[in-house]
Structures are given as structure tokens and as C-alpha cells.
Motif scaffolding. Structure first.
Motif, short mmCIF file in Angstrom:
data_model
loop_
_atom_site.label_atom_id
_atom_site.label_comp_id
_atom_site.label_asym_id
_atom_site.label_seq_id
_atom_site.Cartn_x
_atom_site.Cartn_y
_atom_site.Cartn_z
N GLY A 31 1.02 -1.08 0.00
CA GLY A 31 -0.20 -0.02 0.29
C GLY A 31 1.03 1.18 0.10
N GLU A 32 1.89 1.29 0.75
CA GLU A 32 2.95 2.30 0.67
C GLU A 32 3.20 2.68 -0.53
N GLU A 33 3.86 1.71 -1.51
CA GLU A 33 4.30 2.30 -2.65
C GLU A 33 3.01 2.61 -3.47
N VAL A 34 2.05 2.01 -3.48
CA VAL A 34 0.81 2.41 -4.20
C VAL A 34 0.70 3.86 -3.83
N LEU A 35 0.36 4.38 -2.62
CA LEU A 35 0.19 5.49 -2.37
C LEU A 35 1.40 6.55 -2.89
#
Lengths: 350, 587
Positions: free
Chosen positions: B21-25
Motif C-alpha cells: 500500500g505504501e508504494e501504491v500511495l
């Protein structure tokens, strides 16, 4: 009136008893001479409630009598078949993780677990399984720790913390591997008061100097006072073949049964070959054995001689805390009245 | 061009983060700020992080709200971000093949989200978003318009029961503590494993609940007890506390009422026993977490010997809702004795794994087949383990049982902290029971005999049975042990430890007997009891099994029937899985 309010009455095994509120069921039962087996309970330590052997039935529910306070109108059954079966199974569980080596155990004959195994006639446990195996590797000269025999009652942890104020040992690990040990499983390095040995219900903690020197039978017990300090702790010498192999202290004594490292381990001098058994008087530069009469005469003559030639203040006296109060009183009286000097002192000061 | 803001909500709960999720954000932020998107659509697009919305098996989940329409994408990876930005955010056309399926809707529509409602919707690190959804209004109402006794009465009226395990009535517990004359008093919130989504998704609700509880029992000090390892939960709670302090919701003179309230963290380590309230208090006091004897109960003599209330984060999350909407409203949800909702972690062989919140009384069938979407691979459901490791195992015959405190107690289980694991026909009940016992014996604190030694003995006996060396007498010993442990253990851990065995034995006795009398594991799980062999009629001699066998136990020439040497076979099952002709038999 205030006091009366705090009195409650309950029934234990059909017998009525009134006790102060806050009294545990166990304490109330003991007043009635009803015996409830215990392993982790110790009258001088706070309640632990760990072994679960002291369960009794209240309203059909098993509760630990050492931790449950008596309540008004409570009806307690200490030994119903239900409770006795549970109790038997708990002892069985403890024994299933205990080495069966009573035949060589130091504590045989005074072991609380052995007594319960006998009472409940458990020869082979029903709940067989793995037993904890631990190496014995303590280098200290006083306390032998055999953690395989430890039943995790916690008495040693509590006496070390609550009575001695040292906190040298505590619980480590969890589950079946829970173990009582010094921090990081190092060797024991405490003040070696041996109080943990005193409270240990099994052979998990025993005195190293007395290992293999004689068990509970064939012991002659001699009541005496500890020779070390002015506290005057009551001491019981355990003598085997005219050798003091161990000491203990009666629980109802002035020192409540507690001893320090000296009283517990410091009496090996009794049988030491170096021990002085007669006075020695120096003759021509060599110490030779003398009678008490001879030694006293020699000492009195020299004291008189010094006082007469150099005056009383050339003499001084130092006394010891190991003497009794009466002896110390006499000693200062002797120096002041007989010798005539105030040069008198003591490690605890007059 | 519409000027309505475009929202991008990226799930950053534990599961969302683990799925990337962090990378997606970051990719969304990067695409939007650095590639001139703002120039095209205006400054109206802010990607933000939100907490877990439960459907963890399809993480990373991303919501795009454009022109008032919400589209949810599932299993989003950073590579997909560019197309979502171009087609959907700029172009206005959703990418249908990446959006969630009907399962997502059915997963959510049968749930009743009270405490989980804001999780996944609001930014957990923004107190303003919490306030915008009436946050801290309940605390203000309680402190400015209600007496502590009014608050407790409202909680009593709601019928809320502790969500941490024992299910004691929260209001009654508070009442006992309120009556105590000793001061200071303490209030503790236990943030357990199952509460992490709440702490990550809506931490302010926990803080507000704790604040209201503190006011009700007159405690000026609250503790948040949490494992230090739950970094994200700790971080979000820490931010929430700081923000609440800045706004004056905690600290001296809250809402100008003269009531002071402070919250402190207390970090626990890895120990299951810390969920037991007295062990938890020992842990806060800096001692080894071992349960205390009771009575005295914590409400009378708890932390540092003072009157203390302990509830878990889910219980506290319910409090602002109860005060805000009224105890009567709350008690309209659920069953006669069990009110409100309960959060469960639905996992195991169920198709839709995730975090669910259900009204009390919902049937297992509705949970597993309705919310959970049935069993993976359409296999047959075998059992449901509910209530955590020391809960009970519920057989399929009880699928229509309504899930509440009373019913679970009746069938030998507990609501516990809300674990729910689904097992299918491929699971061996004896192995499952052994698995739970392995955990419990490891997590026993070691204080009392029945639990410390008893759990170990039970594990040994269950191991014996799964290894095919058990006898009928072992079952009797297990039953006898269960009785001793349940009756005489010091705390709930030991008392409930026999639950998995007792429930599984009463519902799956045949399976136990198959292991013992026939030396067979019907589910084919217990390696000691299964034999792999080649079905000669179906073997084509392709040699695949021979190649995958790590023990070199299979011999045979190409296009000839292969054979398994049982002495060499380590029963790993590699051949069984690899064979394309179903020619490997597992017996």
C-alpha cells in the motif's frame, strides 16, 4: 463494637467457626485442626495460589483455600470425593514432571511433595510425559540447585524478595519450560542467606556443604543460639555422627525461623582441625597449650603489673558483638571498676 | 470541468501495507504532483491513507471518488497506478476489469459496521476528519451534560459486554469501580491483536471511549496497553493522542469541566497471557505477566493496588456511539442478552478472508456463506473454530446457531477476542486441536500446575494420536485432564485451554477413533498415518512425480508405471500435487 463488625462465621466440614474478616479459608480450617494440603503456601509469605493443591469446595466450586477469604455464612467442604480426586490429579501432574529419585534425595523424609505422594498413594503418575532436564552447574559453595525437582511453587522467589529484600531469582521462560533462576541464567551470586533452601518444599534447593552427609533420620537435633552476633537467633544444629552437618531454626522463635548466611552455613568451624580448643600462652616466643587456670592467672598478673607500673590508662579493652549483653556489661564493668580505666570499646559502641 | 474534489483512498492497514500500500500511495502522489495532472484537473485531487476496510484478501484496495461516484479497485500494484490516473482520474472512465467484483458488495452488505464504519473511510491521522463525523461530540455531551452516573447508566442500558473475552457487562464493571472510594483510579485500554484495525483505522474512537470511561469512573489516568511491535497502531494512537491534546480533549480541565485526563502508553511484549487483565496489570507495573489471584477484582484493587477498569479497544470504540446515539439504540442491535455488534477476523478456508463486524446473533451460515462467500474451491465445510486458540470448534450441524455469548457458552466455546477460522474437508480435526494446544502450552505463563503441566500433557497425548500411537485410554486421560484444568486453573487461559479438545472430541469423535483404532487420518493430513502409492491404471509413466520427489523415493522408466518406495517416502505430498493424471493415491 468496631471490632465485632469484622467478625464473621462460617462452616468448614460441618464445624462452625468465627474468624476475623479477611482470614483465609485455609487459616480458618487450621484453627479447627482441619488439615488442607499445601505446596506453594507459606505462612510468612504472601499468597501465591500457584500449586492449586489446597483447593476446597465452596458452593460446589473448587477454590484455593490459601487465597480465598472466608465469608459470612460460607459453607466449605475440604475433602469431598470431587475435591480429593482433583487434588490427587494435580499432585499427579506435578509428579509427572519430577525425577523419581527419592532414594538418593537429600530431602527424603522431609519433602512436602513426597508426603503428598504418600498420602495420595501415587506410585506411578497417570499423566505421564516429558520431564524437564536441566544441567546442574552452579559454582557457588553453598546452594545446590536441582531445577528438575522444582515444582514452581515460588516460595524461594518470594522469600528472597519479601523477607530478604534481595530479589536474586525470579521466573524465566514460559509454559512447561518455566524455570526459576538468577538473571540470564547466570550462576547464583547473591548473599547466600539460604532462606530459599529453608522454604523449598522439595529437594530443588539444598545446602551444598551437607550433601550426602546424612538425611532426616539418624540426626540428633540440638537447640542452641547462633554464636555469631548479638541478634541471638535460635539455631537447631543437625548433628550426624557427632558432626554438625546442617542447621535450621524453629519457626516460633524470636527470629521467626529465618537465618543469615552465617547461621545457615557458617558453622563448619566446629569440626575444623584448626579450631582452638584450649588457651595458648606464649612461652619463650612459642605458643603452647595451657589450662584455663594457667591462662587466667597469667593474664591477671600481667594486667596488675601494667596497671601498677604504667597506670590504668595504659590498658584498654575491646569487646565483641558476638558476646551477649550481659557479658559485654561485665567486661566494661571490669575495665572501669577493677582496672580503673575508661578505655573500653566495642564494635557496636558502648 | 467539475470542481468536486477527487478522492483517492489507499488502504494502509496492516494488510494493505503488507500488500504494498505504501508504494501504491507514493506512486499516486508522484503521478499526480509531478506529472502535471493538477494542471489538467485542478488542485482537487489528494491521495490519502485510510485504515482497513476488512476485505484483506484483495488488498491493496483503492477507492477513487470522482464526481460523487465511488469506484473500488482491488489488488492494486504500483504498475497499475499510471493507467488508473490516466483513464479514471483524468479521463473519467473507470477500468472495469480492475474493480472489485460482486463479492466485495456481498462481503460488506451483510455486515453491520458500527465500530468499523469509519475505518477505511477517514484518514486515521486527521482529527479534523474524525471531528467532521461528529467525533468527540459524545465526550463533550458526557462531560458537559451528564454526570458520571448518567454515563454509566447509559452504558448499562446499552447492554454492552466486554469485547475482550469474558463478556462481562461493561456498565456493571464501571459501576463497581465508580463506587470504590479509594483514589486515584485507573482505566486501561488493552489494544490486542484483533483490535489493530481499529487502532489503525479510527484511533480517535478508542481515545474518546477511554476519555468517557475515565470520566465515568473518575479516573484521571488512562493507559493504552499495546505490544510495541504493532508499530502502525502505536504510531496512529500516538498521533491521535497528540492531536486530542492540542484540541484540549485530553490534558487538564477537559471541556472546561475541571476534569483532568492523561493517557500514557504501556508497552507489552509477546505474550498471549497479557490479554488476561490481572497479568496485564502486572506487566504495566513492570513485573512478569502472571495472573493474580482473584478476588480482589481489578475494579476494587487493580493497577498499583487501586480501583481499575480494563476494557479492550473494541469495547471502548463502542462507547462514543452508545453515548452519542443512546444506549437504547445500541441495545436494539443483537440478541436478548448480547447487544450490539462484534468484530471477527474471518480466516481459514473461507473465500473472502478479512475483518468483519456482525450484529450479535448472526448465524454461522450467514457469516461463512454470506459474508465469507463460502469455502475456497467449493469444498465441504468441516468446522469453525471461534473465539481464539482456546475457543471451541463448531461442527457444520451447528451452522444455524446464532453467534452470541450465550449460544457459544452453551456449545463449549467463547466469543473471546473474536477469532474465527474456517476448516474444510481437507483439515484434520485432531491436527487442528493439536495446533491450538501447541500454542496454548507455549503461552501458559507457567504459574499454576494444571495449566503449566496440563497443557503440555494434552499436547503430548494429541501428538501421540496424530502419530498413530494413541490408544483409547489416551482419550480418557485427555478428558480427565480437561476436567482438572477447567476446574482448578488459576486464570482463564488454563480454564479454557481444554475447549478445543472437548468440543472437537464431542463433535468429531469418529475422527479421533479413526486415528486410534484404524490408524488412519480421514483427512489425509497426519503424515504418520498416510501412505502414498501409484494407481497403476492411471499412471502414464510421464516421470513428473519422479522428478519432483525430493527423497528420490519414486522409481520407474518413461512410459512405464512408476512405483513409490514407502521406506524412502517422506510423505511430503509433492508427487500427489504434481501428478496431472490423479495417479497418486493418498490413503
Amino acid at each position: 463494637m468496631e471490632k465485632l463488625k469484622n467478625i464473621i462465621s462460617l462452616t468448614i466440614d460441618g464445624q462452625r467457626i468465627t474468624v476475623q474478616s479477611g482470614t483465609t479459608i485455609l487459616a480458618a480450617a487450621r484453627k479447627l485442626d482441619i488439615s488442607i494440603p499445601v505446596l506453594c503456601h507459606h505462612p510468612k509469605l504472601t499468597a501465591t495460589g500457584a500449586c492449586r493443591v489446597c483447593i476446597v469446595e465452596v458452593n460446589g466450586i473448587p477454590v484455593t483455600s490459601c487465597t480465598t477469604a472466608a465469608e459470612e455464612g460460607m459453607e466449605v467442604i475440604t475433602a469431598s470425593p470431587y475435591i480429593e480426586n482433583l487434588r490427587r490429579d494435580i499432585i499427579d501432574l506435578i509428579l509427572s514432571d519430577h525425577p523419581y529419585d527419592c532414594m538418593v534425595c537429600e530431602r527424603a523424609g522431609s519433602c512436602e511433595l513426597q508426603e503428598l505422594a504418600y498420602k495420595y498413594q501415587i506410585r506411578t503418575p497417570v499423566f505421564r510425559g516429558e520431564r524437564r532436564i536441566y544441567p546442574k552447574r552452579d559454582g557457588n559453595p553453598f546452594i545446590e540447585r536441582d531445577m528438575e525437582k522444582c515444582i514452581l511453587c515460588g516460595r524461594c522467589v518470594k522469600v528472597c524478595d519479601e523477607v530478604q529484600g534481595v530479589g536474586a531469582i525470579d521466573y524465566a521462560y514460559k509454559g512447561f519450560q518455566t524455570k526459576i533462576c538468577p538473571p540470564f541464567e547466570r550462576d547464583l551470586s547473591c548473599e547466600f542467606c539460604g532462606q530459599c533452601i529453608t522454604v523449598c518444599p522439595t529437594g530443588a534447593l539444598v545446602s551444598k556443604p551437607s550433601l550426602g552427609k546424612g538425611r532426616q533420620q539418624d540426626i540428633r537435633k540440638v537447640a542452641t543460639i547462633c554464636p555469631y552476633c548479638g541478634c541471638g537467633c535460635n539455631l537447631t544444629l543437625h548433628a550426624h555422627k557427632n558432626e554438625v552437618i546442617r542447621t535450621s531454626s524453629p519457626k516460633d522463635s524470636i527470629n521467626e525461623g529465618w537465618l543469615c548466611v552465617k547461621g545457615k552455613f557458617g558453622l563448619s568451624f566446629i569440626n575444623s582441625p584448626d579450631r582452638l580448643k584450649t588457651p595458648l600462652v606464649r612461652k619463650n616466643g612459642v605458643l603452647v597449650e595451657a589450662s584455663w587456670e594457667e591462662a587466667f592467672t597469667y593474664t591477671a598478673d600481667r594486667l596488675k603489673q601494667i596497671r601498677d607500673t604504667r597506670g590504668p590508662d595504659a590498658i584498654g579493652g575491646l569487646s565483641s558483638a558476638r558476646c551477649t549483653n550481659e557479658e559485654n556489661y561485665l567486661f566494661q564493668k571490669f575495665l572501669r571498676a577493677a582496672v580503673g580505666t575508661n578505655n573500653v570499646d566495642h564494635c557496636a559502641r558502648y | 470541468m467539475s470542481s468536486q474534489p477527487i478522492e483517492i483512498k489507499v488502504c494502509l492497514g496492516t494488510s494493505g501495507s503488507a500488500a504494498g500500500g505504501e508504494e501504491v500511495l507514493r506512486m499516486f502522489q508522484h503521478r499526480i504532483s509531478e506529472q502535471g495532472i493538477e494542471a489538467q484537473i485542478g488542485r482537487r485531487c489528494t491521495p490519502k491513507k485510510v485504515g482497513c476496510r476488512g476485505f484483506c484478501s484483495r488488498d491493496v484496495l483503492v477507492d477513487i471518488i470522482r464526481d460523487g461516484n465511488k469506484t473500488t479497485y482491488q489488488s492494486v500494484t504500483p504498475i497499475m497506478v499510471e493507467r488508473i490516473v490516466q483513464d479514471h482520474i483524468v479521463g473519467g472512465t473507470a477500468i472495469a476489469e480492475w474493480t472489485v467484483t460482486d463479492e466485495y458488495a456481498s462481503f460488506h452488505e451483510k455486515q453491520h459496521k458500527i465500530v468499523l464504519g469509519p475505518c477505511g473511510e477517514i484518514d486515521p491521522e486527521s482529527i479534523d476528519e474524525y471531528i467532521a463525523m461528529q467525533g468527540y461530540l459524545a465526550a463533550r455531551k458526557a462531560m458537559t451534560r451528564m454526570t458520571p452516573d448518567d454515563v454509566i447508566d447509559e452504558v448499562v442500558r446499552s447492554g454492552l459486554r466486554g469485547r475482550g473475552g469474558s463478556g462481562f457487562l461493561t456498565g456493571e464493571k464501571w459501576k463497581v469501580c465508580r463506587r470504590e472510594e479509594q483514589h486515584p483510579k485507573y482505566i486501561i485500554c488493552n489494544v490486542g491483536e484483533v483490535n489493530r484495525p481499529l487502532a489503525e483505522g479510527n484511533p480517535h474512537a478508542i481515545i474518546e471511549g477511554l476519555l468517557i470511561g475515565g470520566y465515568a469512573i473518575c479516573a484521571s489516568k488512562g493507559y493504552l496497553y499495546i505490544r510495541e511491535r504493532y508499530h502502525r497502531s502505536v504510531e496512529r494512537l500516538r498521533i491521535a493522542i497528540e492531536q486530542a491534546r492540542e484540541k484540549g480533549f485530553i490534558g487538564p480541565n477537559v471541556f472546561g469541566t475541571g476534569f483532568d485526563f492523561e493517557i500514557e502508553f504501556s508497552f507489552g511484549t509477546e505474550a498471549f497471557i497479557c490479554g488476561e487483565e490481572t497479568a496485564l496489570m502486572e506487566s504495566i507495573e513492570g513485573k512478569r505477566a502472571m495472573p493474580r489471584v482473584r478476588p480482589p477484582f481489578p475494579a476494587v484493587q487493580g493497577l498499583w493496588g487501586k480501583p481499575t477498569v480494563i476494557n479492550n479497544a473494541e469495547t471502548f470504540s463502542n462507547i462514543p456511539i452508545i453515548i452519542g446515539r443512546g444506549g437504547e439504540w445500541f441495545s436494539s442491535i443483537g440478541t436478548k442478552e448480547s447487544k450490539g455488534t462484534k468484530v471477527f477476523t474471518l480466516s481459514g478456508k473461507v473465500r473472502n478472508n478479512g475483518l468483519v463486524e456482525i450484529p450479535m446473533g448472526m448465524s454461522f451460515r450467514d457469516i461463512v456463506y454470506g459474508i465469507g462467500g463460502g469455502i475456497e474451491g467449493d469444498k465441504a465445510l468441516k468446522a469453525i473454530q471461534v473465539g481464539g486458540p482456546s475457543g471451541g470448534i463448531i461442527p457444520t450441524s451447528m451452522l444455524d446457531l446464532g453467534l452470541d455469548y450465550e449460544n457459544l457458552a452453551k456449545v463449549g466455546s467463547i466469543v473471546g477476542s473474536g477469532g474465527m477460522v474456517v476448516f474444510d474437508e481437507d483439515d484434520c480435526i485432531v491436527s487442528v486441536t493439536k495446533f491450538y494446544m501447541e500454542f496454548l502450552q507455549r503461552e501458559s505463563c507457567g504459574k499454576c500446575t494444571p495449566c503449566r503441566v496440563g497443557t503440555r500433557r494434552m499436547l503430548e497425548l494429541l501428538t501421540k494420536i496424530t502419530e498413530g500411537t494413541g490408544g483409547d485410554e489416551d482419550l480418557r486421560t485427555l478428558e480427565r485432564l480437561s476436567g482438572v484444568m477447567a476446574a482448578t486453573s488459576l486464570c482463564g487461559l488454563g480454564r479454557s485451554a481444554p475447549n478445543p479438545f472437548l468440543t472437537s472430541f464431542s463433535h468429531f469423535k469418529d475422527e479421533y477413533l479413526a486415528h486410534i483404532r484404524d490408524r488412519k487420518c480421514p483427512a489425509g493430513v497426519c503424515t504418520a498415518l498416510i501412505i502414498f502409492s501409484v494407481n497403476e491404471e492411471q499412471c502414464k509413466g510421464c516421470g513428473l512425480c519422479k522428478r519432483v520427489c525430493p527423497a528420490k523415493a519414486i522409481a520407474g522408466e518413461v512410459k512405464k508405471i512408476h512405483l513409490i518406495d514407502p521406506d524412502r517416502c517422506i510423505k511430503c505430498g509433492a508427487c500427489f500435487r504434481a501428478c496431472k493424471f490423479k495417479a497418486i493415491k493418498k490413503q
